[in-house]
Design an enzyme around this catalytic site. Structure first.
Site, short mmCIF file in Angstrom:
data_model
loop_
_atom_site.label_atom_id
_atom_site.label_comp_id
_atom_site.label_asym_id
_atom_site.label_seq_id
_atom_site.Cartn_x
_atom_site.Cartn_y
_atom_site.Cartn_z
N HIS A 232 19.56 8.50 30.58
CA HIS A 232 20.54 7.90 29.66
C HIS A 232 21.48 6.96 30.43
CE1 HIS A 232 22.71 8.44 25.56
NE2 HIS A 232 23.00 7.25 26.08
N ARG B 94 18.49 6.30 20.91
CA ARG B 94 18.79 7.73 20.83
C ARG B 94 17.47 8.52 20.80
NH1 ARG B 94 23.08 6.62 22.42
NH2 ARG B 94 25.12 7.01 21.46
#
Ligand code: NAP
Ligand code: GLV
Length: 311
Positions: free
Chosen positions: A274, A226
């Protein structure tokens, strides 16, 4: 009863998920429009980053099944009913995909392929010194579903792999460490640090100036977990000063990465959108459906999140 499928997917992706879930759960009534539900209608929510507040008022919920592995955004939504079990996505196919990304990043850093790509742009012909895999030390932060798979994959390629987790862990051929006191040593012993931690109050901002300073001079960071784990200004300073060699970043504090962000153009940063390990609807719909079937049969749910721990 009804299943609410609440996501931030586009219409096409939502249609695919809905049809896969409906095929796996033919008895269930699946709706995708929250506003068409009266509060008591849904007892299951299958979610992927639903807009905050989506689950508010669903008083009959008995299961929230996340299609994502990381549930930090879900847990950050104060309107998610506090006592309803949350299950997260655990899918061997996701672990395999994450291992491919980690292997690609490690190979690129170990063999200097980012450097060769930069050299090509300026027509430089310059082979780099060549190290063997067993001369490259890799530290994996997080030895959960993904970290363990990555550790096995890199170990099988001959890399010297160590791992760090919250509680003691044992993995064949991997040196393991746990707890805050061990972290500085783990960071200082690695040429490449791979982050596969969940984002929790404890791990947010972990890669701050102090921790980056603890990394070996010339080491690289691969963040596949993250963006909130990294203090961007501190990472940029560590790269600019030459302390760190390179950062491979798949995740960011703001996503999509804003056009003006320095990471885009930084010569020592590789940006991925991502995409290190996306949920694969073909396997994940069946995994989500299996948990719904367990609920209906009164069996124990799988892959439950420990809300107190935050992952
Ligand atoms: P997981 O199975 O829950 O494993 C988490 C690991 O982190 C565990 O080993 C845990 O230790 C360790 N950990 C948690 N808090 C810690 C702390 N304070 N100090 C040290 N270790 C700590 O999670 P996972 O399925 O492997 O996924 C990890 C993360 O990857 C997800 O949360 C998500 O954010 C990210 N992810 C990213 C992508 C992508 O495409 N970029 C895709 C999927 C997932 P214990 O073993 O002791 O519990
Ligand atoms: C992706 O980032 C996930 O958490 O599944």
């Amino acid at each position: 009863m009804t299943i609410l499928l609440a996501t931030d997917f586009d219409v096409q992706a939502l249609g695919l998920w809905r049809s896969l879930l409906q095929a796996a759960l033919p008895e269930e009534h699946i709706v995708t429009e929250r506003h068409t539900l009266v509060a008591a209608d849904a007892d299951v929510a299958i979610v992927a980053n639903p807009p905050p507040g989506t689950l508010q008022g669903l008083t009959q919920l008995r299961l929230i099944q996340s299609l994502w592995a990381g549930v930090d955004r879900l847990l950050a939504d104060a309107s998610v009913p506090p006592t309803v079990p949350i299950a997260r996505m655990v899918d061997p196919s996701m672990s395999a995909t994450m291992s491919e990304t980690a292997l690609w990043a490690v190979l690129s850093l170990h063999r200097g392929f980012q450097t060769y790509a930069a050299q090509q742009r300026v027509k430089v012909w310059q082979p780099l010194p060549q190290r063997r895999a067993d001369e490259v030390a890799i530290a994996i932060l997080g030895l959960g579903e993904l970290g363990r798979c990555v550790a096995r994959c890199l170990g099988a390629q001959g890399y010297r792999v160590s791992g760090w987790s919250l509680r003691p862990a044992a993995l064949p051929s991997i040196t393991t460490h746990h707890g805050d006191d061990a972290l500085t040593g783990v960071l200082g012993a690695a040429d490449i640090v791979i982050n596969l931690l969940p984002l929790t109050p404890h791990t947010r901002g972990l890669f701050c100036a102090r921790r980056l300073d603890a990394m070996r001079p010339g080491a690289s960071l691969v963040n596949l977990a993250r963006g909130g784990h990294v203090v961007d200004a501190d990472l940029l300073a560590a790269l600019d000063s030459g302390h760190l060699h390179h950062a491979v970043l798949d995740v960011f504090n703001a996503e999509p990465l804003p056009a003006e962000h320095r990471y885009w153009q930084h010569p020592k940063v590789t940006v991925l959108p991502h995409a290190a390990a996306q949920t694969d609807p073909r396997s994940a719909a069946e995994i989500a459906a299996a948990n719904v079937r367990r609920l209906r049969a009164g069996e124990a749910l799988q892959n439950l999140v420990d809300r107190a721990r935050g992952y």
